[in-house]
Design a protein around this motif. Structure first.
Motif, mmCIF file in Angstrom:
data_model
loop_
_atom_site.group_PDB
_atom_site.id
_atom_site.type_symbol
_atom_site.label_atom_id
_atom_site.label_comp_id
_atom_site.label_asym_id
_atom_site.label_seq_id
_atom_site.Cartn_x
_atom_site.Cartn_y
_atom_site.Cartn_z
ATOM 1 N N SER A 1 0.713 -1.329 0.103
ATOM 2 C CA SER A 1 -0.043 -0.124 0.128
ATOM 3 C C SER A 1 0.746 0.784 0.157
ATOM 4 N N TYR B 1 -3.873 0.224 -2.495
ATOM 5 C CA TYR B 1 -3.453 -0.845 -2.167
ATOM 6 C C TYR B 1 -3.707 -2.015 -3.916
ATOM 7 N N THR C 1 -6.859 -7.291 -4.494
ATOM 8 C CA THR C 1 -6.814 -5.627 -3.543
ATOM 9 C C THR C 1 -8.351 -4.874 -4.225
ATOM 10 N N GLY D 1 -10.439 -2.343 -1.718
ATOM 11 C CA GLY D 1 -10.137 -1.151 -1.392
ATOM 12 C C GLY D 1 -10.825 -0.411 -1.590
ATOM 13 N N TYR E 1 -5.465 -5.225 6.115
ATOM 14 C CA TYR E 1 -6.440 -4.459 6.476
ATOM 15 C C TYR E 1 -7.707 -5.262 7.705
#
Length: 252
Positions: free
Chosen positions: A21, A71, A121, A124, A156
């Motif tokens: 990130s 990300y 990803t 995000g 995350y």
């Protein structure tokens, strides 16, 4: 024509050898949660000169926090991501000043339950939408499903835990892991879990045309197969001219 602005990398987070990130400070035009912009670097061109190489990336952060976070997955033979992965705090990067994209609160169909189905990803933009807070004002129940190959790609997690603490018993997180046994979440792929009813049973929230709304964001195969699985259950694609239950966005 794209208006480019210079940004400064303020933080880098390497989740694994392929996932990272970037947090960037830049003066961008106001944007909405769920939208994306383009990141770019000047790189050597085939003619010996320089060219701006760009790619679109969604904001992970909500608007108005003073930084922009992205990300990113490394594409080993790609033009851009190997260079983005090597950036350190203080490095310069170019951003398109004006954001784009329709994966926003204003474009989502009204309903009671919102199912956010993502891979890789593509989680995000959902994190951006959740952190912004508007989803919790519109929907009674929120489900965030995240499909990955390996458990170490379920990133995350701290942010998701904080979001669940904001909306206890309303935000349900369902990780999917396809290539190894993982002690939490569900094995296999999201489309199969919809076909078999596994996802509904795991969350304890049945699908219904009256109450359920779906947003798909991820690799094109997942989006296509998930849309088909939902259509076989009686759900329709949501269009501006004709309301339905399914919104989608391919992530490349």
């Amino acid at each position: 024509m794209t208006e480019w602005v210079s940004g400064r990398v303020s933080a880098v987070r390497h989740w694994s050898d392929k996932l990272f990130s970037l947090r960037v400070e830049a003066d961008l035009a106001p944007y909405q949660a769920g939208q994306f912009t383009r990141l770019a670097l000047w790189l050597p061109a085939a003619d010996g000169g320089q060219e701006r190489v760009a790619h679109a990336y969604s904001f992970v952060n909500p608007p108005g926090v003073g930084y922009h976070e992205f990300y990113i997955v490394l594409i080993p033979d790609g033009r851009l991501t190997p260079h983005l992965q090597q950036l350190q705090p203080g490095a310069s990067v170019w951003l398109a000043r004006q954001a784009s994209g329709f994966l926003t609160l204003a474009e989502l169909p009204a309903g009671r339950d919102l199912w956010m189905l993502s891979t890789g990803t593509a989680i995000g933009p959902f994190l951006s939408l959740l952190a912004e807070g508007g989803l919790a004002e519109r929907y009674a129940q929120l489900v965030l499903a995240h499909g990955v190959r390996l458990g170490q790609e379920l990133n995350y997690r701290d942010e998701i835990t904080q979001l669940q603490a904001r909306w206890p018993n309303r935000l349900h997180y369902v990780p999917f892991v396809t290539r190894e046994v993982w002690p939490e979440g569900l094995a296999g792929r999201i489309p199969a879990a919809i076909e078999q009813g596994t996802l509904e049973r795991h969350v304890g929230l049945p699908f219904s045309v009256e109450h359920s709304r779906f947003v798909l964001c991820g690799n094109p195969q997942m989006v296509k197969e998930t849309q088909l699985a939902l259509q076989q259950r009686g759900f329709r694609k949501h269009l501006r001219r004709e309301a339905g239950e399914i919104c989608m966005e391919n992530y490349w």
